[in-house]
Enzyme design. Structure first.
Site, PDB file in Angstrom:
ATOM      1  N   LYS A  56       0.828  -1.212   0.000  1.00 50.61           N
ATOM      2  CA  LYS A  56       0.000   0.000   0.000  1.00 50.61           C
ATOM      3  C   LYS A  56       0.860   1.258   0.000  1.00 50.61           C
ATOM      4  CE  LYS A  56      -3.667  -2.353   2.554  1.00 50.61           C
ATOM      5  NZ  LYS A  56      -4.350  -2.460   3.862  1.00 50.61           N
ATOM      6  N   ALA A  72      -0.323   0.534   6.449  1.00 50.03           N
ATOM      7  CA  ALA A  72      -0.619  -0.296   7.619  1.00 50.03           C
ATOM      8  C   ALA A  72      -1.584  -1.399   7.229  1.00 50.03           C
ATOM      9  CB  ALA A  72      -1.216   0.552   8.737  1.00 50.03           C
ATOM     10  N   ASP A  73      -1.494  -2.506   7.943  1.00 53.21           N
ATOM     11  CA  ASP A  73      -2.444  -3.589   7.734  1.00 53.21           C
ATOM     12  C   ASP A  73      -2.533  -4.421   9.002  1.00 53.21           C
ATOM     13  OD1 ASP A  73      -3.905  -4.601   5.071  1.00 53.21           O
ATOM     14  OD2 ASP A  73      -3.615  -6.274   6.445  1.00 53.21           O
ATOM     15  N   GLN A  74      -3.570  -5.244   9.038  1.00 51.20           N
ATOM     16  CA  GLN A  74      -3.820  -6.045  10.226  1.00 51.20           C
ATOM     17  C   GLN A  74      -4.463  -7.361   9.822  1.00 51.20           C
ATOM     18  OE1 GLN A  74      -6.631  -4.194  13.008  1.00 51.20           O
ATOM     19  NE2 GLN A  74      -5.003  -4.264  14.509  1.00 51.20           N
ATOM     20  N   ALA A 109       0.843  -4.419  11.387  1.00 51.83           N
ATOM     21  CA  ALA A 109       2.092  -3.979  10.770  1.00 51.83           C
ATOM     22  C   ALA A 109       1.936  -2.569  10.222  1.00 51.83           C
ATOM     23  CB  ALA A 109       2.491  -4.924   9.641  1.00 51.83           C
TER      24      ALA A 109
END
Length: 196
Positions: A56, A72-74, A109
């Site tokens: 991203k 960011a990601d989860q 993250a």
């Protein structure tokens, strides 16, 4: 001053950054998350979250020279299962029914990319245990929050009514919400992107 961009459509991440007093633009990246998850099937969910965060940030960095881009990601992991954001309230109900009375991990993250170079990476793995609530409680909860249940991977919002779902939470609160805010701010201060 370095321009700061959040490469995410997450209302919660934007709210955290605004509350911390940051001046930033929001330019959501539209990555093919399903393809990345499929290609990385069987790998550590924390690595998958980190890869998605970087994809991203890289996508937005490619067209915004000089900007520091936050990606960011989860990933939510419960036993062998990975959860995605629910598509509708019926799926949200199913998520909550599967998670109740169990412990799960939120693999979170974040990265910062500038001109295609990753300047910073950070991961967290908070552990959350839901209490064993009733089906009626699920219905009452979903009626109260409505479509907001579709905004998070676990169909809950710990910062609000979602707190009633839990019996125990271990880990950084901001990371649970989707962004390791304190390490992020420390890095931005260290690089003089925000005032120290």
């Amino acid at each position: 001053m370095t321009r700061l961009i959040l490469a995410s459509a997450s209302r919660v991440r934007a709210t955290m950054l605004r509350a911390a007093g940051l001046d930033f633009d929001i330019i959501p990246a539209h990555a093919d998350e399903a393809a990345t998850k499929e290609a990385m099937n069987g790998e550590d969910p924390l690595d998958i979250a980190q890869c998605l965060a970087e994809i991203k940030a890289q996508a937005i960095s490619a067209t915004h020279r000089g900007a520091a881009v936050i990606g960011a990601d989860q990933m939510l992991v419960c036993g062998p299962d990975l959860f995605d954001k629910p598509r509708d309230l019926d799926e949200a109900r199913g998520h909550l029914a599967r998670l109740r009375g169990r412990t799960h991990h939120l693999c979170t993250a974040a990265v910062i990319v500038q001109d295609g170079t990753v300047l910073w990476r950070h991961t967290e793995r908070p552990v959350l245990t839901m209490r064993d609530f009733s089906d009626r409680f699920i219905d009452t909860y979903l009626a109260a929050i409505g479509d907001d249940a579709l905004l998070s991977v676990g169909a809950y919002q710990l910062e609000g009514r979602g707190a009633h779902l839990f019996e125990r939470v271990d880990g950084d609160f901001f990371s649970i919400l989707g962004l390791p805010l304190l390490p992020l701010l420390a890095f931005l201060r260290h690089r003089d992107i925000i005032e120290a």
